[in-house]
Design a protein around this motif. Structure first.
Motif, PDB file in Angstrom:
ATOM      1  N   LEU A  94      16.375 -17.241  63.193  1.00 26.88           N
ATOM      2  CA  LEU A  94      16.183 -16.394  61.901  1.00 26.88           C
ATOM      3  C   LEU A  94      17.218 -16.645  60.833  1.00 26.88           C
ATOM      4  CD1 LEU A  94      14.616 -13.831  60.627  1.00 26.88           C
ATOM      5  CD2 LEU A  94      16.631 -12.692  61.256  1.00 26.88           C
ATOM      6  N   ASP A  95      16.963 -17.263  59.705  1.00 29.74           N
ATOM      7  CA  ASP A  95      17.601 -17.371  58.463  1.00 29.74           C
ATOM      8  C   ASP A  95      18.004 -16.024  58.058  1.00 29.74           C
ATOM      9  OD1 ASP A  95      18.239 -18.023  55.434  1.00 29.74           O
ATOM     10  OD2 ASP A  95      18.380 -19.904  56.410  1.00 29.74           O
ATOM     11  N   TYR A  96      19.388 -15.585  58.180  1.00 32.88           N
ATOM     12  CA  TYR A  96      19.842 -14.594  57.936  1.00 32.88           C
ATOM     13  C   TYR A  96      19.779 -14.109  56.769  1.00 32.88           C
ATOM     14  CZ  TYR A  96      22.777 -10.655  59.039  1.00 32.88           C
ATOM     15  OH  TYR A  96      23.550  -8.879  59.295  1.00 32.88           O
ATOM     16  N   ARG A  97      19.899 -15.173  55.838  1.00 37.30           N
ATOM     17  CA  ARG A  97      19.869 -14.655  54.247  1.00 37.30           C
ATOM     18  C   ARG A  97      18.256 -14.587  53.766  1.00 37.30           C
ATOM     19  NH1 ARG A  97      21.654 -20.738  53.037  1.00 37.30           N
ATOM     20  NH2 ARG A  97      19.877 -20.769  54.369  1.00 37.30           N
ATOM     21  N   ALA A  98      17.338 -15.342  54.262  1.00 35.21           N
ATOM     22  CA  ALA A  98      16.134 -15.173  53.710  1.00 35.21           C
ATOM     23  C   ALA A  98      15.485 -13.672  54.372  1.00 35.21           C
ATOM     24  CB  ALA A  98      15.387 -16.203  54.305  1.00 35.21           C
ATOM     25  N   ALA A  99      15.840 -13.517  55.504  1.00 37.21           N
ATOM     26  CA  ALA A  99      15.457 -12.165  55.961  1.00 37.21           C
ATOM     27  C   ALA A  99      16.156 -11.169  55.300  1.00 37.21           C
ATOM     28  CB  ALA A  99      15.740 -12.160  57.654  1.00 37.21           C
ATOM     29  N   GLY A 100      17.482 -11.102  55.096  1.00 39.13           N
ATOM     30  CA  GLY A 100      18.127 -10.022  54.272  1.00 39.13           C
ATOM     31  C   GLY A 100      17.319  -9.888  52.901  1.00 39.13           C
ATOM     32  N   ALA A 101      17.079 -10.956  52.339  1.00 38.01           N
ATOM     33  CA  ALA A 101      16.526 -10.973  50.919  1.00 38.01           C
ATOM     34  C   ALA A 101      14.971 -10.266  50.985  1.00 38.01           C
ATOM     35  CB  ALA A 101      16.358 -12.470  50.402  1.00 38.01           C
ATOM     36  N   ALA A 102      14.449 -10.627  52.179  1.00 34.88           N
ATOM     37  CA  ALA A 102      13.139  -9.989  52.340  1.00 34.88           C
ATOM     38  C   ALA A 102      13.334  -8.417  52.392  1.00 34.88           C
ATOM     39  CB  ALA A 102      12.663 -10.514  53.520  1.00 34.88           C
ATOM     40  N   GLY A 103      14.434  -8.146  53.009  1.00 33.97           N
ATOM     41  CA  GLY A 103      14.894  -6.525  53.270  1.00 33.97           C
ATOM     42  C   GLY A 103      14.836  -5.920  51.815  1.00 33.97           C
TER      43      GLY A 103
ATOM     44  N   PRO B 115      22.647  -7.645  41.098  1.00 38.79           N
ATOM     45  CA  PRO B 115      22.777  -7.193  42.585  1.00 38.79           C
ATOM     46  C   PRO B 115      23.331  -5.753  42.816  1.00 38.79           C
ATOM     47  CG  PRO B 115      24.913  -8.342  41.757  1.00 38.79           C
ATOM     48  CD  PRO B 115      23.709  -8.255  40.473  1.00 38.79           C
ATOM     49  N   PHE B 116      23.289  -5.006  41.876  1.00 37.80           N
ATOM     50  CA  PHE B 116      23.803  -3.532  42.055  1.00 37.80           C
ATOM     51  C   PHE B 116      23.078  -2.589  43.062  1.00 37.80           C
ATOM     52  CE2 PHE B 116      23.467   1.155  40.903  1.00 37.80           C
ATOM     53  CZ  PHE B 116      24.754   1.378  40.967  1.00 37.80           C
ATOM     54  N   TRP B 117      21.919  -2.553  43.237  1.00 39.52           N
ATOM     55  CA  TRP B 117      21.285  -1.727  44.422  1.00 39.52           C
ATOM     56  C   TRP B 117      21.138  -2.648  45.632  1.00 39.52           C
ATOM     57  CZ3 TRP B 117      21.246   3.089  43.978  1.00 39.52           C
ATOM     58  CH2 TRP B 117      21.214   3.485  42.401  1.00 39.52           C
ATOM     59  N   MET B 118      21.749  -3.947  45.440  1.00 38.62           N
ATOM     60  CA  MET B 118      21.670  -4.756  46.723  1.00 38.62           C
ATOM     61  C   MET B 118      22.977  -4.242  47.427  1.00 38.62           C
ATOM     62  SD  MET B 118      21.823  -9.006  46.784  1.00 38.62           S
ATOM     63  CE  MET B 118      20.198  -9.065  45.860  1.00 38.62           C
ATOM     64  N   LEU B 119      23.881  -3.574  47.058  1.00 37.78           N
ATOM     65  CA  LEU B 119      25.250  -3.160  47.646  1.00 37.78           C
ATOM     66  C   LEU B 119      24.969  -2.667  48.956  1.00 37.78           C
ATOM     67  CD1 LEU B 119      27.107  -2.097  44.538  1.00 37.78           C
ATOM     68  CD2 LEU B 119      27.308  -4.337  45.486  1.00 37.78           C
ATOM     69  N   PRO B 120      24.279  -1.355  49.008  1.00 35.23           N
ATOM     70  CA  PRO B 120      24.279  -0.785  50.363  1.00 35.23           C
ATOM     71  C   PRO B 120      23.478  -1.727  51.499  1.00 35.23           C
ATOM     72  CG  PRO B 120      23.047   0.695  48.847  1.00 35.23           C
ATOM     73  CD  PRO B 120      23.346  -0.669  48.279  1.00 35.23           C
ATOM     74  N   LEU B 121      22.679  -2.629  51.056  1.00 37.65           N
ATOM     75  CA  LEU B 121      22.229  -3.652  52.192  1.00 37.65           C
ATOM     76  C   LEU B 121      23.121  -4.555  52.521  1.00 37.65           C
ATOM     77  CD1 LEU B 121      19.450  -4.662  53.484  1.00 37.65           C
ATOM     78  CD2 LEU B 121      19.049  -6.273  51.274  1.00 37.65           C
ATOM     79  N   LEU B 122      23.880  -5.223  51.492  1.00 40.18           N
ATOM     80  CA  LEU B 122      24.879  -6.092  51.843  1.00 40.18           C
ATOM     81  C   LEU B 122      25.989  -5.456  52.752  1.00 40.18           C
ATOM     82  CD1 LEU B 122      25.437  -7.517  48.112  1.00 40.18           C
ATOM     83  CD2 LEU B 122      24.389  -8.749  49.885  1.00 40.18           C
ATOM     84  N   GLY B 123      26.009  -4.167  52.604  1.00 36.80           N
ATOM     85  CA  GLY B 123      27.256  -3.624  53.292  1.00 36.80           C
ATOM     86  C   GLY B 123      26.810  -3.476  54.954  1.00 36.80           C
ATOM     87  N   ILE B 124      25.550  -3.335  55.124  1.00 43.87           N
ATOM     88  CA  ILE B 124      24.875  -3.458  56.415  1.00 43.87           C
ATOM     89  C   ILE B 124      24.884  -4.844  57.039  1.00 43.87           C
ATOM     90  CG2 ILE B 124      22.825  -3.127  57.691  1.00 43.87           C
ATOM     91  CD1 ILE B 124      22.197  -0.629  55.787  1.00 43.87           C
TER      92      ILE B 124
ATOM     93  N   GLY C 266      26.586  -7.312  56.154  1.00 41.80           N
ATOM     94  CA  GLY C 266      27.845  -8.096  56.210  1.00 41.80           C
ATOM     95  C   GLY C 266      28.002  -9.490  55.324  1.00 41.80           C
ATOM     96  N   LEU C 267      27.111  -9.354  54.252  1.00 39.82           N
ATOM     97  CA  LEU C 267      26.929 -10.433  53.422  1.00 39.82           C
ATOM     98  C   LEU C 267      27.504 -10.306  52.037  1.00 39.82           C
ATOM     99  CD1 LEU C 267      23.448 -11.870  54.397  1.00 39.82           C
ATOM    100  CD2 LEU C 267      25.669 -12.474  55.227  1.00 39.82           C
ATOM    101  N   LYS C 268      27.361 -11.230  50.957  1.00 44.14           N
ATOM    102  CA  LYS C 268      27.689 -11.101  49.608  1.00 44.14           C
ATOM    103  C   LYS C 268      26.456 -11.410  48.886  1.00 44.14           C
ATOM    104  CE  LYS C 268      32.520 -12.220  49.880  1.00 44.14           C
ATOM    105  NZ  LYS C 268      32.996 -10.734  49.396  1.00 44.14           N
ATOM    106  N   SER C 269      26.459 -10.933  47.669  1.00 41.11           N
ATOM    107  CA  SER C 269      25.270 -11.106  46.843  1.00 41.11           C
ATOM    108  C   SER C 269      24.826 -12.467  46.644  1.00 41.11           C
ATOM    109  CB  SER C 269      25.422 -10.525  45.470  1.00 41.11           C
ATOM    110  OG  SER C 269      26.644 -10.745  44.758  1.00 41.11           O
ATOM    111  N   LYS C 270      25.582 -13.477  46.683  1.00 42.03           N
ATOM    112  CA  LYS C 270      25.524 -14.679  46.642  1.00 42.03           C
ATOM    113  C   LYS C 270      24.636 -15.415  47.473  1.00 42.03           C
ATOM    114  CE  LYS C 270      29.683 -16.266  48.894  1.00 42.03           C
ATOM    115  NZ  LYS C 270      28.940 -16.734  49.905  1.00 42.03           N
ATOM    116  N   ASP C 271      24.727 -14.881  48.636  1.00 38.75           N
ATOM    117  CA  ASP C 271      23.885 -14.923  49.952  1.00 38.75           C
ATOM    118  C   ASP C 271      22.347 -14.777  49.895  1.00 38.75           C
ATOM    119  OD1 ASP C 271      26.076 -15.733  51.412  1.00 38.75           O
ATOM    120  OD2 ASP C 271      26.798 -14.016  51.806  1.00 38.75           O
ATOM    121  N   LEU C 272      21.979 -13.786  49.083  1.00 42.96           N
ATOM    122  CA  LEU C 272      20.574 -13.585  48.853  1.00 42.96           C
ATOM    123  C   LEU C 272      19.870 -13.717  47.626  1.00 42.96           C
ATOM    124  CD1 LEU C 272      20.875  -9.932  50.365  1.00 42.96           C
ATOM    125  CD2 LEU C 272      20.786 -11.854  51.393  1.00 42.96           C
TER     126      LEU C 272
END
Length: 483
Positions: free
Chosen positions: A152-161, A432-441, A443-449
């Protein structure tokens, strides 16, 4: 030739066969190297708006005063938004939902299919609760990433989330603007004569909104499929240095007699029974969707549901503690956006006109028909949404002049709310404001998504703007309905 160490552009050059995937990978490489942290992003936005307000004719001291005066204006709303995310996290972390996560994580058979699966589920969940969508999707990505039989590409899956926050949640019952307009008591007294009360039957429950929801879901799924990296370019959680330790809350036993009530369901049962009395009285009075539209009621329902699903107080306390890091960015950054809103709307130039008024009036004056009006309002809402990522707070700013203009040109008021909703969330793909809770889960940074979500923005924007404008012609205008 000069070489670049690390993640060089040559090393990460796209090798995908379709043009969209190649373009997506170039954006991914660019964002990983250049996109700032979300906190830096909001600071840049503050400075940009401050300069713009001064250029517009506001005095520097007035701009500074507005920033400070507005900084704490949205604290109650910030708390409500934080509790929406926490409530979704608490429910998602409960044993029954955790078991469902494990079963859902086993459904995709390929890494690419998993990205599409997460994206569609994220949108569907966001129609019910954006916090649940964000948190559940993040935990689902982590659960799928633990599988050893697919890559699984963790970045692409995170962006999909994140799709639910980018193009879904304002189309469902979590739409702050639709919620506010459906409740006479929630509408500011100065706004009520302009808009009247607009029920869900004229906003989120229209067939036009259902069509839009299906469209954005299909488009999102196709983009997810086409932009998911091939095996050679896939970066797993392990490749990104992300720990995938188990998120579930393990059952524990009391270590001392005083812990008995923490591990007993007695108090949970009593609290739920007490809450049910209030809920019964509240929901029997009218349409349950309208009743649920109040944020306090909404949060109360989800918190009580979380208490019930966790069953024992100790389990709930652990879930609540785990939820807090996911909203730390929201608590830190939301006041800055409140300051931005104050500068945009409260600093007049020599003619007594604010920057937001100037921008809005420019769009409104350019409207030659309801279709053009819809298109321009959508563009304006998206532009302003880039700087004020709060659907409810921003609606309070826009509604007075947008809805007054809608009355003037004969645009359906309910669909004007939905045009706002459709356009308003799109900047979330690049802000990336509302991305913050997802990034916290994750363990990535906004640049990854951002590389993946930017593609979603670029494709969605023209499609939904055109569709929203065309659908305006299917409505018939009627004056505001006053209570």
């Amino acid at each position: 030739m000069t070489t670049v160490s690390g993640d060089s552009l040559n090393e990460n050059a796209p090798t995908e066969s379709n043009p969209l995937a190649r373009f997506s990978q170039r954006l991914v490489v660019f964002s990983e190297r250049w996109f700032p942290d979300a906190y830096v992003f909001v600071l840049i936005a503050v400075i940009a708006i401050a300069i713009g307000t001064i250029v517009h004719g506001g005095s520097p001291l007035a701009v500074s005063r507005a920033f400070g005066d507005g900084f704490w204006n949205l604290i109650p709303f910030t708390m409500q938004m934080a509790l929406v995310a926490i409530g979704g996290y608490v429910v998602a972390m409960s044993p029954p939902i955790a078991a469902a996560l494990r079963r859902l994580a086993a459904v995709p058979s390929t890494g690419r299919g998993a990205v599409v699966f997460v994206g569609v589920l994220s949108i569907l969940l966001s129609l019910v609760n954006w916090g649940l969508s964000l948190i559940f999707s993040g935990l689902l990505v982590r659960e799928i990433a633990r599988r050893t039989d697919i890559k699984l590409d963790y970045r692409a899956a995170g962006a999909a989330g994140y799709l639910g926050l980018g193009c879904g949640f304002t189309l469902g019952i979590t739409s702050s603007a639709a919620q506010l307009q459906a409740n006479a008591a929630s509408i500011p007294s100065s706004l009520l004569p302009i808009t009247g009360v607009i029920g869900f039957s004229e906003t989120i429950l229209t067939w036009q909104n259902l069509l839009t929801t299906v469209l954005v879901t299909v488009v999102s799924a196709v983009i997810c499929y086409l932009t998911a990296p091939n095996a050679a370019q896939t970066k797993t959680a392990e490749d990104l240095g992300v720990s995938l330790e188990d998120d579930t809350i393990k059952p524990k036993a009391p270590s001392r007699p005083g812990d008995f009530l923490e591990f007993s369901p007695i108090l949970t049962i009593l609290i739920v029974v007490l809450a049910l009395g209030w809920l019964w009285q509240t929901f029997q009075s009218g349409n349950p969707l309208i009743t649920l539209s109040g944020l306090n009621t909404y949060n109360f329902v989800f918190l009580i549901l979380g208490i019930l699903l966790h069953w024992r107080p100790r389990s709930l306390l652990e879930a609540f503690s785990k939820a807090m890091p996911s909203v730390s960015g929201v608590l830190l950054q939301f006041p800055f956006y409140a300051g931005i809103a104050q500068m945009l709307t409260k600093v007049p130039n020599a003619k007594g006109v604010t920057l937001s008024d100037t921008i809005a009036h420019w769009f409104v004056d350019a409207s030659a028909s309801t279709t053009v009006f819809s298109f321009l309002v959508g563009i304006y809402s998206a532009v302003l949404g880039f700087f004020i990522p709060s659907a409810g707070g921003k609606w309070i700013i826009e509604a007075p002049y947008i809805m007054k203009a809608a009355n003037a040109v004969g645009a359906h008021l309910g669909w004007t709310v939905m045009v706002y909703n459709i356009a308003e969330t799109l900047p979330n793909f690049i802000n990336p404001f509302w991305m913050l809770p997802l990034l916290g889960i994750l363990g990535l940074k906004s640049k990854d998504l951002i590389g993946y979500t930017s593609i979603q923005f670029l494709i969605h924007f023209p499609i939904v703007m055109i569709v929203a404008a065309i659908l305006m012609s299917t409505f018939t205008y009627h004056p505001p309905v006053l209570p």
